[in-house]
Design an enzyme around this catalytic site. Structure first.
Site, short mmCIF file in Angstrom:
data_model
loop_
_atom_site.label_atom_id
_atom_site.label_comp_id
_atom_site.label_asym_id
_atom_site.label_seq_id
_atom_site.Cartn_x
_atom_site.Cartn_y
_atom_site.Cartn_z
N ASP A 96 -0.04 3.48 -8.82
CA ASP A 96 1.14 2.93 -8.13
C ASP A 96 1.25 1.41 -8.37
O ASP A 96 1.19 0.63 -7.42
CB ASP A 96 1.07 3.26 -6.64
CG ASP A 96 2.37 2.97 -5.92
OD1 ASP A 96 3.40 2.77 -6.59
OD2 ASP A 96 2.35 2.93 -4.67
N GLY A 190 7.72 -1.16 3.93
CA GLY A 190 8.35 -2.45 3.64
C GLY A 190 7.36 -3.47 3.10
O GLY A 190 7.76 -4.47 2.52
N SER A 192 5.03 -2.49 1.00
CA SER A 192 4.63 -1.91 -0.28
C SER A 192 4.81 -2.90 -1.42
O SER A 192 5.80 -3.64 -1.46
CB SER A 192 5.49 -0.69 -0.58
OG SER A 192 5.10 0.36 0.25
C1 4AZ Z 1 5.19 3.03 3.24
O1 4AZ Z 1 5.80 3.96 3.73
C2 4AZ Z 1 3.82 2.71 3.74
N1 4AZ Z 1 -0.26 1.94 6.53
C3 4AZ Z 1 3.15 1.61 3.27
C4 4AZ Z 1 1.88 1.32 3.74
C5 4AZ Z 1 1.28 2.13 4.67
C6 4AZ Z 1 1.96 3.24 5.15
C7 4AZ Z 1 3.22 3.52 4.68
C8 4AZ Z 1 -0.09 1.80 5.14
O2 4AZ Z 1 5.68 2.36 2.35
#
Ligand code: 4AZ
Length: 243
Positions: A96, A190, A192
């Site tokens: 990723d 968000g 990410s």
């Molecule tokens: C997401 O949905 C997401 N707790 C990103 C990070 C985490 C969970 C979900 C980590 O983009």
């Protein structure tokens, strides 16, 4: 970011905001995080680049600001997704990571600087206190994106503990992933693409890229990150081969 607080200007000068022109509304939204790893290159998550044929003009990069703003953002010249990333399966199948080449190199300043990648041989013991930053949700139940960049300390979680915890809900933590976080301290939707950074012999290095997880800040489900050391040759190859 869950359990964090406002970051001061210039504390995380490699943090970038990835803005995306949403096709439905044609509005620009702060879509993901990312990090400057070179004057002209941003590292982010592959799942931050939606669709099969992404257009560079649908993205722009915010630099050097803790407030959300795309006023003096920078254009993207090229998008490179990791070839092993699966659009169908998503971040849970690994790889990723994506690279964004900026249209022009940025000038370093007090507010803008790139982060070092970790040495291939580096390892961080469980419990090491690292930091994750982003403009993502501050709670998983009540999505509430913050105005200012958030920062939180997250401990590195042992691979075998994370693997076991996620196996209980039928998910596999792969070798190119690492886990960090604890109850009430985590990244969230968000965030990410944003950086997980740790101190290595007195300098900050980027150890992870925010990728996925079960909820945010839950007990026994740490955040899952793309493991940067797994992608060093791929990252270096692309950065080197750019003109
Ligand atoms: C997401 O949905 C997401 N707790 C990103 C990070 C985490 C969970 C979900 C980590 O983009």
């Amino acid at each position: 970011i869950v359990g964090g607080h406002d970051a001061a200007d210039g504390k995380w000068p490699w943090q970038v905001g990835l803005w995306f022109c949403h096709p439905a509304s044609s509005e620009w939204i702060l879509w993901c995080g990312g990090s400057l790893i070179h004057p002209q290159w941003v590292l982010t998550a592959a799942h931050c680049i939606p669709g099969r044929n992404p257009e560079t003009r649908d993205f722009k990069v915010q630099l050097g600001q803790v407030r959300r703003s795309h006023n003096d953002s920078v254009k993207v010249a090229r998008i490179i997704q990791h070839p092993k990333y699966s659009l169908e399966q998503g971040p849970e199948c690994g790889a990723d990571v994506a690279l964004l080449e900026l249209e022009a190199p940025v000038q370093p300043s007090n507010l803008v600087r790139w982060i070092r990648l970790p040495p291939a041989s580096s390892a961080f013991l469980p419990g090491t206190r690292c930091w994750v930053t982003g403009w993502g949700n501050t709670a998983s139940e009540e999505p509430m994106p913050p105005k200012t960049l958030q920062e939180v300390i997250v401990p590195i979680v042992a691979d075998e503990i994370c693997l076991w915890q996620y196996l209980k809900i039928g998910k596999v933590i792969r070798d190119d992933m690492l886990c960090a976080g604890s109850w009430r301290r985590d990244s969230c939707q968000g965030d990410s693409g944003g950086p997980l950074v740790c101190k290595w012999r007195d300098t900050w290095v980027q150890v992870g890229v925010v990728s996925w997880g079960e909820g945010c800040g839950l007990p026994n489900f740490p955040g899952v990150y793309a493991r940067v050391t797994s992608f060093l040759p791929w990252i270096r190859r692309h950065i080197r081969s750019s003109p």
